[in-house]
Design an enzyme around this catalytic site. Structure first.
Site, PDB file in Angstrom:
ATOM      1  N   SER A 236     -31.181  24.075  -2.558  1.00  0.00           N
ATOM      2  CA  SER A 236     -31.090  25.304  -3.323  1.00  0.00           C
ATOM      3  C   SER A 236     -31.255  26.477  -2.378  1.00  0.00           C
ATOM      4  O   SER A 236     -31.521  26.296  -1.187  1.00  0.00           O
ATOM      5  CB  SER A 236     -32.194  25.344  -4.369  1.00  0.00           C
ATOM      6  OG  SER A 236     -33.415  25.577  -3.708  1.00  0.00           O
ATOM      7  N   LYS A 237     -31.159  27.677  -2.945  1.00  0.00           N
ATOM      8  CA  LYS A 237     -31.246  28.878  -2.113  1.00  0.00           C
ATOM      9  C   LYS A 237     -32.570  28.954  -1.366  1.00  0.00           C
ATOM     10  O   LYS A 237     -32.703  29.612  -0.361  1.00  0.00           O
ATOM     11  CB  LYS A 237     -31.052  30.131  -2.964  1.00  0.00           C
ATOM     12  CG  LYS A 237     -29.659  30.191  -3.550  1.00  0.00           C
ATOM     13  CD  LYS A 237     -29.107  31.607  -3.548  1.00  0.00           C
ATOM     14  CE  LYS A 237     -27.623  31.633  -3.801  1.00  0.00           C
ATOM     15  NZ  LYS A 237     -27.264  31.237  -5.170  1.00  0.00           N
ATOM     16  N   ARG A 238     -33.576  28.241  -1.887  1.00  0.00           N
ATOM     17  CA  ARG A 238     -34.880  28.278  -1.216  1.00  0.00           C
ATOM     18  C   ARG A 238     -34.860  27.497   0.096  1.00  0.00           C
ATOM     19  O   ARG A 238     -35.677  27.696   0.959  1.00  0.00           O
ATOM     20  CB  ARG A 238     -35.965  27.736  -2.135  1.00  0.00           C
ATOM     21  CG  ARG A 238     -36.438  28.753  -3.159  1.00  0.00           C
ATOM     22  CD  ARG A 238     -37.576  28.210  -3.979  1.00  0.00           C
ATOM     23  NE  ARG A 238     -37.198  27.015  -4.720  1.00  0.00           N
ATOM     24  CZ  ARG A 238     -36.506  27.019  -5.837  1.00  0.00           C
ATOM     25  NH1 ARG A 238     -36.122  28.169  -6.339  1.00  0.00           N
ATOM     26  NH2 ARG A 238     -36.188  25.902  -6.458  1.00  0.00           N
ATOM     27  N   ASP A 239     -33.912  26.547   0.205  1.00  0.00           N
ATOM     28  CA  ASP A 239     -33.848  25.777   1.444  1.00  0.00           C
ATOM     29  C   ASP A 239     -33.280  26.668   2.538  1.00  0.00           C
ATOM     30  O   ASP A 239     -32.536  27.601   2.253  1.00  0.00           O
ATOM     31  CB  ASP A 239     -32.986  24.531   1.248  1.00  0.00           C
ATOM     32  CG  ASP A 239     -33.660  23.582   0.286  1.00  0.00           C
ATOM     33  OD1 ASP A 239     -34.783  23.180   0.579  1.00  0.00           O
ATOM     34  OD2 ASP A 239     -33.086  23.297  -0.775  1.00  0.00           O
TER      35      ASP A 239
END
Ligand code: GLU
Length: 465
Positions: A236-239
């Site tokens: 996800s964008k958090r990665d």
């Protein structure tokens, strides 16, 4: 599972169908690569369709960014881009035909109703004509026991009829839905194989139902396992980086990224590094693993470092200029092409990314702005005398070649009865600011006599202070 001989190359046509609602995601890139390799392997067509029917979320800047990421990766479409929105009137016409033939019908669906699979009953007196905003159009899904397909990666997949209720094909504002237009477009484009992420599996029985209603045969389907983050969740964008342009900015080489992503969940013996031609020749969609793959950034860096080592210095300079730091060469104007190439050659075996390469070389060009002594917290008391000697050895050289430098420094070490390492450390710190650097003789030769002596003088001043 598909066997090579079952695919007739001449009739293969695949497409990559990104939605321009964000930059190209690393998982979508893998779908694009698998489609492209499959097409190239069968010497047939790879098409790109921009699925831009979500007018609010689709932005031109994302279409441009996706196309430029595909270009960077060398995954050009064989035909001009197809925009789903250009086909809207055809989509709407088919909705009308299905309504006319009784294969689709108006169904009540209040505006805030979000579970499309469960159809609520309309309040008394409410009709599509009297209250169009609260009505959608559903497909009459064929009354069969189950929907099944032979996935080229996952094998036979079956959905019971109850899992495929009459689904919405057009919203109350008349716009057709994804599951509807994707089928019409794949038919119009004569797509033979749909290769996409496993997140689309639940859409597939709906699409098969629509093919049946339209009296057409469905294409083959291959659902690629998803890429998971190291923590085990969907990327996800958090990665660290999910969009392809981030990898480009970090100085990952496009063929290295391709090699890494293909190898993630697909293998050929225990080979890790493949040329593009080898991938085209060896890749078979039926050999893709069934389970989700974990993104391993360290492995990507290792693959990238292998590509950096194998490239020529001139190629690397061009790539740094193009992908990481436009104007870089101009910022190193004291070095001519040969000089810079020799320096790149010194560093290319020591870095994992183009960004690291650029930084190490720019730092070398700038010279040290501080001195770091590695394990020792400061210079040894003998260093000033040593550096003074070395300055005079190097100052006395008439030719400043690697060989001449090596000979002179080795002679000095012999004369003083010290190991080369003893003279290497102060030189490294004086020239680069740190105790770790590429081969000292080559580096001194690359920097040239004036710069080397200048840095030794500055270091001597520092040691005296
Ligand atoms: N537009 C869809 C997506 O970006 C792809 C649909 C498909 O490949 O069928 O996920």
């Amino acid at each position: 599972m598909m066997k090579e001989q079952q695919v007739k190359s001449s009739c293969v046509r695949v497409r990559f169908a990104p939605s321009p609602t964000g930059h190209l995601h690393i998982g979508s890139l893998r779908s694009a690569i698998f489609n492209w390799l499959f097409a190239r392997h069968h010497d047939s067509s790879f098409l790109v369709r921009i699925e831009d029917t979500d007018k609010e979320r689709s932005l031109q800047k994302y279409t441009d960014s996706i196309v430029s990421s595909l270009d960077w990766m060398g995954l050009q479409a064989d035909q001009p881009l197809i925009f789903q929105s250009d086909r809207e009137s055809e989509h709407r016409a088919v909705v009308q035909e299905l309504l006319a033939s009784g294969d689709a019908y108006y169904a009540y669906a209040p505006i805030d109703f979000d579970d499309e699979d469960k159809a609520p009953t309309a309040p008394d007196g409410s009709t599509h004509e009297s209250d169009p905003e609260n009505w959608v159009i559903r497909l009459k899904v064929p009354n069969v026991d189950y929907f099944t397909f032979d996935d080229l990666i996952l094998g036979k997949i079956t959905f019971e009829k109850e899992q495929v209720p009459d689904f919405v094909i057009a919203r109350s504002d008349g716009t057709p839905t994804y599951n509807f237009v994707v089928v019409l477009d794949d038919l119009a484009m004569n797509i033979t194989h749909v290769i996409r992420g496993q997140d689309h599996i639940s859409n597939t029985p709906k699409q098969i139902a629509l093919y049946q209603v339209l009296g057409k045969s469905a294409p083959h389907f291959a659902h690629i396992p998803l890429i998971m983050s190291e923590s085990g969740s969907k990327m996800s964008k958090r990665d660290s980086a999910v969009s392809v342009i981030e990898y480009k900015k970090q100085g990952i080489l496009a063929p290295a990224l391709c090699n890494y992503l293909v190898r993630l969940g697909w293998s050929h013996k225990d080979q890790e590094i493949f040329t593009t031609d080898q991938m085209i020749q060896l890749f078979d969609i039926g050999d893709v693993g069934k389970t989700n793959a974990v993104f391993d950034y360290k492995k990507l860096l290792w693959v990238n470092s292998t590509y950096i080592k194998a490239a020529t210095a001139a190629e690397l300079i061009e790539l740094v200029e193009r992908d990481v730091a436009p104007g870089w060469q101009e910022s190193l104007k004291d070095w001519n092409d040969d000089n810079l190439e020799s320096i790149v050659a010194l560093y290319q075996g020591r870095v994992n990314t183009l960004l690291e390469l650029k930084k190490s070389i720019s730092d070398l060009y700038q010279g040290p702005d501080a001195y770091h002594f590695g394990d020792a917290s400061e210079a040894d008391s003998s260093w000033l005398e040593r550096v003074t000697d070395l300055e005079s050895v190097l100052n006395g050289l008439a030719t400043f070649s690697k060989e001449a430098i090596s000979e002179a420094l080795k002679a000095y070490a012999r004369q003083k009865g010290v190991k080369l390492g003893v003279i290497g450390q102060p030189l490294r710190v004086a020239l680069t600011g740190s105790t770790s650097s590429p081969g000292i003789f080559s580096m001194i030769a690359c920097l040239g006599q004036t710069v080397t002596l200048d840095r030794l003088h500055r270091f001597m001043k520092y040691l005296r202070s």
